[in-house]
Structure formats: C-alpha cells, structure tokens
Design an enzyme around this catalytic site. Structure first.
Site, mmCIF file in Angstrom:
data_model
loop_
_atom_site.group_PDB
_atom_site.id
_atom_site.type_symbol
_atom_site.label_atom_id
_atom_site.label_comp_id
_atom_site.label_asym_id
_atom_site.label_seq_id
_atom_site.Cartn_x
_atom_site.Cartn_y
_atom_site.Cartn_z
ATOM 1 N N GLN A 160 0.848 -1.192 0.000
ATOM 2 C CA GLN A 160 0.000 0.000 0.000
ATOM 3 C C GLN A 160 0.885 1.245 0.000
ATOM 4 O O GLN A 160 0.388 2.355 -0.085
ATOM 5 C CB GLN A 160 -0.891 0.019 1.242
ATOM 6 C CG GLN A 160 -1.842 -1.163 1.335
ATOM 7 C CD GLN A 160 -2.585 -1.180 2.659
ATOM 8 O OE1 GLN A 160 -2.071 -1.607 3.687
ATOM 9 N NE2 GLN A 160 -3.802 -0.710 2.635
ATOM 10 N N ASN A 161 2.194 1.040 0.124
ATOM 11 C CA ASN A 161 3.120 2.175 0.226
ATOM 12 C C ASN A 161 3.473 2.731 -1.150
ATOM 13 O O ASN A 161 3.561 1.996 -2.128
ATOM 14 C CB ASN A 161 4.403 1.749 0.946
ATOM 15 C CG ASN A 161 4.109 1.281 2.364
ATOM 16 O OD1 ASN A 161 3.064 1.628 2.917
ATOM 17 N ND2 ASN A 161 5.011 0.514 2.932
ATOM 18 N N HIS A 211 -1.219 1.330 -4.558
ATOM 19 C CA HIS A 211 -1.586 2.748 -4.635
ATOM 20 C C HIS A 211 -0.632 3.554 -5.518
ATOM 21 O O HIS A 211 -0.574 4.776 -5.416
ATOM 22 C CB HIS A 211 -1.663 3.353 -3.223
ATOM 23 C CG HIS A 211 -2.733 2.735 -2.376
ATOM 24 N ND1 HIS A 211 -2.712 2.731 -1.007
ATOM 25 C CD2 HIS A 211 -3.879 2.071 -2.729
ATOM 26 C CE1 HIS A 211 -3.789 2.105 -0.545
ATOM 27 N NE2 HIS A 211 -4.498 1.688 -1.574
#
Ligand code: ZN
Length: 286
Positions: free
Chosen positions: A113-114, A131
């Site tokens: 998600q980083n 993301h």
C-alpha cells in the site's frame, strides 16, 4: 542482538503469533501485504499507526486535486518539500528480510500500500504497488508518465531556494508549509502537452485501477497464506484482500503495532516492531 532485546517485551499472544508466522512462512508461498508501518523504520512517518499524532490534516482527495489550480499548487508545494525525504529514504531490515524470504521461496508475492518505492529499492522489483508510486508522474491530459526526478529538476528551477529544511513530512510525501510559501509556488505543466501533472499514486477518493485489483486478488488466491506487515487496514483497498483470504480459508497473519481492522480475521496477531519480528522469523525459518 537488538532484535532479541525488543522481542523480550513480547506477550504470550505475540510469541504464539510469531510461532504461527514462522509455520506459515515455512509452508512457503506466502503473500505479503505491506503498509506504512513497514517504512517507519526508514524514517517515513506512519500517520495512521501507533505514532499517529501527526494526523493533523486530512490528505488531499482526488476531487480536490482535480477540482482547482489552488489545490494543486498547495499539493505540489508540499510534495516538493517532502520529496527529498522520500527520495532519500532507504529500505530497512523489514524490506530486506521480505526480499530475502522472496528469494528463498517462502514469500511468493508482495503487494504494498506504500508509495515510497522501498520494496523495489530492496530488490523486490515485482512488488505490486497497489496505490502507485511517488517516483512517477502522470499527465491527466495526454496520459504520458515521466520520472519524478525530471519534474523535481523543473520545479527546482521554477522555485529556486524554495525547499524549507525540516518541514514535517508525511508518508505520502506531503509536508506542512506556511500559506505565503504555498501562494508563491509555481507548478510545472506536462512537458509534452502542457496538461495537469499528478503523481502516479491513487489519491483518497480515487479507485485503484481494476486490472491492478484483479491481479492482487489473483496473487492472494494463488498464495498459501496472507501476511500483513505494518498496516492498520484502515482503508478498504487493503482490508478487502484480508477478507477475501479469510473467506477462502487462507490463513492470515498480521504484524502491526496497534489494533487493525482485520484482527478478528487473523490466525496470528503480533503487536511488536516489524524489523525485529521479521528478522527473528527469518532466522527461525532458516
Ligand atoms: Zn500531457
């Protein structure tokens, strides 16, 4: 060893969780889902985690960003200030252990998600950036993507001496700035068509591209277990994979400091610093 010093604080539940985590890794084919907590040890603050005192201001939404020039000026002024922290950050023990476990076959795939690119920097080139990534910029008009470094040079030229030292930087590369500095900031348009540039990341209020989501579901389906590293699973974009795995009977382990929204779905739950836990788990897996 510092890892053991930290694990001395482990509760009974943590130790049981660690045993389960080791067993899942030994079974191979583990899918990792990582979040901001994995990058805090690289100096990138986790605004949702245990050290969440920095949650002072809501992140800019996609609607705000695309809705007006002023919002974009504010975004790019802050992001320009914060970029050096992101660009200068290095992978930590956690990223390195994940890559080692991938090379040994214990980890089959990494979803993150980083947006900081630290899995790739640690050698995990196939990590799926759910993301997107701050190292790329996309034009909303012509769709051309380009390197953030290139834009950085142009912003530097347009705004000489702008970068304020010591500004507070957040995990999305955002920073706190006084309004008068923001007002004076000059934004760079797309070099090809003059259109609006956006970092190639998924903003709040924006959906993760469908093919990318499908790819992640496929990875989770093919995995033997799902291990969450450093995410409180606050947003659905990550939580849905935990729910999906749990529904399919795939065991879930969560290593995170503080509670998560997936805790009741997890077979193992470890509330300890990631670097120490991963180093110990990799050591036991051998
Ligand atoms: Zn363009």
């Amino acid at each position: 060893m510092s890892a053991h010093a930290t694990l001395d604080d482990a509760t009974e539940a943590d130790l049981e969780g660690l045993e389960t985590l080791v067993r899942l890794l030994a079974g191979r084919g583990v899918v990792v889902l990582s979040g901001a907590g994995l990058s805090t040890e690289s100096g990138i603050p986790d605004y949702r985690g245990a050290t969440g005192s920095r949650r002072r201001r809501a992140p800019m939404t996609y609607q705000e960003f695309t809705g007006g020039e002023e919002a974009r000026r504010r975004y790019w002024a802050r992001s320009h200030t914060g970029w050096r922290t992101i660009a200068g950050a290095e992978p930590n023990a956690g990223h390195r252990v994940v890559e080692r476990l991938r090379r040994s076959g214990h980890v089959a795939a990494v979803i993150t998600q980083n947006v900081d690119g630290l899995h790739r920097a640690a050698g995990t080139r196939a990590a799926v950036e759910l993301h997107g990534g701050l190292h790329r910029v996309v034009c909303l008009e012509c769709g051309r993507t380009s390197a953030r470094e290139e834009l950085d040079g142009r912003l530097e030229e347009l705004n000489p001496g702008f970068r304020a030292a010591g500004a507070e930087v957040r995990p999305d590369g955002d920073a706190e700035l006084p309004q008068e500095l923001v007002d004076a900031f000059r934004v760079a348009p797309c070099g090809a068509c003059g259109g609006v540039l956006k970092p190639d990341v998924v903003f709040f209020g924006e959906s993760v591209p469908k093919p990318r989501v499908e790819r992640c579901f496929g990875l989770v389906d093919a995995g033997q277990a799902l291990v969450v590293l450093g995410s409180s699973l606050t947003v659905m974009s990550g939580l849905r994979f935990v729910r999906h795995a749990a529904r399919a009977g795939t065991p879930v382990a969560i290593v995170n400091q503080g509670r998560t929204r997936g805790d009741d779905l997890a077979a193992a739950r470890i509330d300890l610093p990631l670097g120490a836990v991963l180093t110990e788990a990799a050591h036991r897996v051998g």
